[in-house]
Design a protein around this motif. Structure first.
Motif, PDB file in Angstrom:
ATOM      1  N   ALA A  24       0.828  -1.390   0.064  1.00 32.64           N
ATOM      2  CA  ALA A  24       0.079  -0.213  -0.148  1.00 32.64           C
ATOM      3  C   ALA A  24       0.984   1.208  -0.208  1.00 32.64           C
ATOM      4  N   THR A  25       1.913   1.184   0.633  1.00 32.69           N
ATOM      5  CA  THR A  25       2.964   2.182   0.592  1.00 32.69           C
ATOM      6  C   THR A  25       4.189   2.057  -0.641  1.00 32.69           C
ATOM      7  N   HIS A  26       5.188   2.154  -0.474  1.00 33.98           N
ATOM      8  CA  HIS A  26       6.235   1.937  -1.740  1.00 33.98           C
ATOM      9  C   HIS A  26       6.821   0.988  -1.670  1.00 33.98           C
ATOM     10  N   GLY A  27       6.428  -0.341  -0.948  1.00 27.83           N
ATOM     11  CA  GLY A  27       6.975  -1.614  -1.114  1.00 27.83           C
ATOM     12  C   GLY A  27       6.642  -2.324  -2.494  1.00 27.83           C
ATOM     13  N   GLN A  28       7.498  -3.225  -2.671  1.00 29.38           N
ATOM     14  CA  GLN A  28       7.265  -4.018  -3.861  1.00 29.38           C
ATOM     15  C   GLN A  28       7.452  -5.315  -3.780  1.00 29.38           C
ATOM     16  N   ALA A  29       6.658  -6.216  -4.598  1.00 30.80           N
ATOM     17  CA  ALA A  29       6.702  -7.588  -4.705  1.00 30.80           C
ATOM     18  C   ALA A  29       7.315  -8.318  -6.138  1.00 30.80           C
ATOM     19  N   VAL A  30       8.399  -8.945  -5.882  1.00 30.76           N
ATOM     20  CA  VAL A  30       9.104  -9.206  -7.118  1.00 30.76           C
ATOM     21  C   VAL A  30       9.048 -10.706  -7.263  1.00 30.76           C
ATOM     22  N   ARG A  31       8.689 -11.329  -8.224  1.00 31.63           N
ATOM     23  CA  ARG A  31       8.445 -12.816  -8.291  1.00 31.63           C
ATOM     24  C   ARG A  31       9.647 -13.454  -9.090  1.00 31.63           C
ATOM     25  N   VAL A  42      13.090   1.917   3.416  1.00 31.66           N
ATOM     26  CA  VAL A  42      12.440   2.842   4.679  1.00 31.66           C
ATOM     27  C   VAL A  42      13.532   3.990   4.952  1.00 31.66           C
ATOM     28  N   ALA A  43      13.009   5.086   5.573  1.00 32.82           N
ATOM     29  CA  ALA A  43      13.736   6.320   5.709  1.00 32.82           C
ATOM     30  C   ALA A  43      14.823   6.080   7.007  1.00 32.82           C
ATOM     31  N   GLU A  44      14.476   5.369   8.016  1.00 37.05           N
ATOM     32  CA  GLU A  44      15.288   5.174   9.144  1.00 37.05           C
ATOM     33  C   GLU A  44      15.446   3.640   9.413  1.00 37.05           C
ATOM     34  N   GLU A  45      16.634   3.345  10.112  1.00 40.26           N
ATOM     35  CA  GLU A  45      16.784   1.880  10.406  1.00 40.26           C
ATOM     36  C   GLU A  45      15.926   1.258  11.541  1.00 40.26           C
ATOM     37  N   PRO A  72      17.987   1.776   4.306  1.00 38.14           N
ATOM     38  CA  PRO A  72      17.722   0.464   5.051  1.00 38.14           C
ATOM     39  C   PRO A  72      16.399  -0.274   4.129  1.00 38.14           C
ATOM     40  N   ILE A  73      16.557  -1.566   3.900  1.00 37.45           N
ATOM     41  CA  ILE A  73      15.560  -2.270   3.295  1.00 37.45           C
ATOM     42  C   ILE A  73      15.142  -3.595   4.224  1.00 37.45           C
ATOM     43  N   ALA A  74      13.944  -3.605   4.303  1.00 37.31           N
ATOM     44  CA  ALA A  74      13.458  -4.747   4.961  1.00 37.31           C
ATOM     45  C   ALA A  74      12.711  -5.836   3.874  1.00 37.31           C
ATOM     46  N   ARG A  75      13.093  -7.017   3.920  1.00 37.29           N
ATOM     47  CA  ARG A  75      12.584  -7.851   2.868  1.00 37.29           C
ATOM     48  C   ARG A  75      12.590  -9.337   3.431  1.00 37.29           C
ATOM     49  N   THR A  76      11.565  -9.781   2.701  1.00 40.53           N
ATOM     50  CA  THR A  76      11.309 -11.320   3.130  1.00 40.53           C
ATOM     51  C   THR A  76      12.363 -12.150   2.350  1.00 40.53           C
ATOM     52  N   ALA A  77      12.639 -13.519   2.700  1.00 38.16           N
ATOM     53  CA  ALA A  77      13.271 -14.306   1.831  1.00 38.16           C
ATOM     54  C   ALA A  77      12.232 -14.578   0.690  1.00 38.16           C
ATOM     55  N   PRO A  78      12.519 -15.105  -0.294  1.00 38.03           N
ATOM     56  CA  PRO A  78      11.730 -15.356  -1.395  1.00 38.03           C
ATOM     57  C   PRO A  78      10.863 -16.552  -0.875  1.00 38.03           C
ATOM     58  N   SER A  79       9.516 -16.712  -1.330  1.00 42.95           N
ATOM     59  CA  SER A  79       8.535 -17.697  -0.830  1.00 42.95           C
ATOM     60  C   SER A  79       7.502 -17.675  -1.907  1.00 42.95           C
ATOM     61  N   ARG A 109      -0.706  -1.577  10.118  1.00 46.28           N
ATOM     62  CA  ARG A 109       0.336  -1.493  11.119  1.00 46.28           C
ATOM     63  C   ARG A 109       1.504  -1.369  10.355  1.00 46.28           C
ATOM     64  N   LEU A 110       1.817  -2.351   9.471  1.00 50.49           N
ATOM     65  CA  LEU A 110       3.076  -2.330   8.689  1.00 50.49           C
ATOM     66  C   LEU A 110       3.111  -1.270   8.018  1.00 50.49           C
ATOM     67  N   TRP A 111       2.217  -0.677   7.240  1.00 47.58           N
ATOM     68  CA  TRP A 111       2.059   0.549   6.665  1.00 47.58           C
ATOM     69  C   TRP A 111       2.642   1.545   7.375  1.00 47.58           C
ATOM     70  N   THR A 112       1.910   1.426   8.620  1.00 45.92           N
ATOM     71  CA  THR A 112       2.392   2.764   9.512  1.00 45.92           C
ATOM     72  C   THR A 112       3.794   2.747   9.961  1.00 45.92           C
ATOM     73  N   ILE A 113       4.322   1.580  10.239  1.00 48.19           N
ATOM     74  CA  ILE A 113       5.895   1.333  10.361  1.00 48.19           C
ATOM     75  C   ILE A 113       6.693   1.962   9.230  1.00 48.19           C
ATOM     76  N   ALA A 114       6.478   1.467   8.022  1.00 46.85           N
ATOM     77  CA  ALA A 114       7.085   1.697   6.963  1.00 46.85           C
ATOM     78  C   ALA A 114       7.104   2.980   6.631  1.00 46.85           C
ATOM     79  N   ALA A 115       6.010   4.009   6.736  1.00 43.82           N
ATOM     80  CA  ALA A 115       6.090   5.143   5.879  1.00 43.82           C
ATOM     81  C   ALA A 115       5.017   6.054   6.843  1.00 43.82           C
ATOM     82  N   GLY A 116       4.872   5.961   8.053  1.00 48.07           N
ATOM     83  CA  GLY A 116       3.795   6.769   8.732  1.00 48.07           C
ATOM     84  C   GLY A 116       4.701   7.803   9.308  1.00 48.07           C
ATOM     85  N   GLU A 117       4.400   8.773   9.743  1.00 50.06           N
ATOM     86  CA  GLU A 117       4.978  10.209  10.372  1.00 50.06           C
ATOM     87  C   GLU A 117       3.943  11.137  10.774  1.00 50.06           C
ATOM     88  N   ARG A 118       4.199  11.607  12.067  1.00 44.90           N
ATOM     89  CA  ARG A 118       3.521  12.758  12.449  1.00 44.90           C
ATOM     90  C   ARG A 118       3.535  13.999  11.810  1.00 44.90           C
TER      91      ARG A 118
END
Length: 195
Positions: A24-31, A42-45, A72-79, A109-118
């Motif tokens: 929903a934010t700027h994440g990507q899914a690559v197959r 993400v902007a901060e570690e 920093p990039i948070a990413r899953t293992a390919p699955s 919650r994940l959207w908020t962690i990745a790209a939420g800001e006051r």
């Protein structure tokens, strides 16, 4: 925080679909042949650390890597578990929100962690500047969970959905739960002040 909402991310069971919040934010899914990898720069570690913790709760391996620019990039293992998610969030070769999508508490919650800001007494949920056709649809998706946002920054590099007002901010906070316990998270988390 007071009493938890029945819809709070803190009581919802982690699921693979939670990762839709990153798309929903700027994440990507690559197959690839080894499966789909979901990632978000993400902007901060602290955001990457918190996301890896949340993703790992779904039972999928996740890691932090850094881009060539040092972001920093948070990413899953390919699955292959994420192949359906990848398919749902594409229209041809372009990222697109599935019709009628309703964000789960943990996806929000994940959207908020990745790209939420006051933003003073408001809260911004960042959007993907490279997927402007999703912006209005994502605003509608938030309305489906009782958080009516305003689309802002569409002419710049930082489009977002702005949540304002005590009732809407309270509902958002009930939905996403308490901030992650990693240092730095609390100062970026939604709060209800000044009302």
């Amino acid at each position: 925080m007071g009493q938890l909402s029945f819809f709070s991310a803190q009581i919802a069971q982690p699921a693979y679909e939670d990762l839709e919040g990153l798309l929903a934010t700027h994440g990507q899914a690559v197959r690839s042949d080894s499966g789909t990898r979901v990632s978000v720069v993400v902007a901060e570690e602290w955001r990457a650390v918190a996301l890896v913790e949340e993703i790992s709760a779904t039972g999928v391996d996740a890691e932090i890597v850094f881009s060539d620019e040092g972001s920093p990039i948070a990413r899953t293992a390919p699955s292959h578990e994420f192949d359906e998610l990848h398919r749902r969030w594409l229209a041809g070769a372009v990222k697109a929100m599935p019709a009628g999508w309703v964000p789960s508490p943990r996806a929000l919650r994940l959207w908020t962690i990745a790209a939420g800001e006051r933003d003073e007494d408001r809260y911004l949920l960042g959007l993907d500047a490279h997927a402007p056709e999703m912006h209005a649809a994502l605003a509608t998706a938030l309305m489906r969970v009782g958080v009516a946002p305003t689309l802002v920054g569409t002419r710049g590099k930082a489009p977002a959905l702005r949540v304002a007002g005590k009732r809407r901010l309270t509902h958002l906070l009930e939905y996403v739960g308490d901030p992650p316990t990693v240092p730095g998270a609390a100062e970026h988390w939604p709060v209800v002040v000044g009302f």
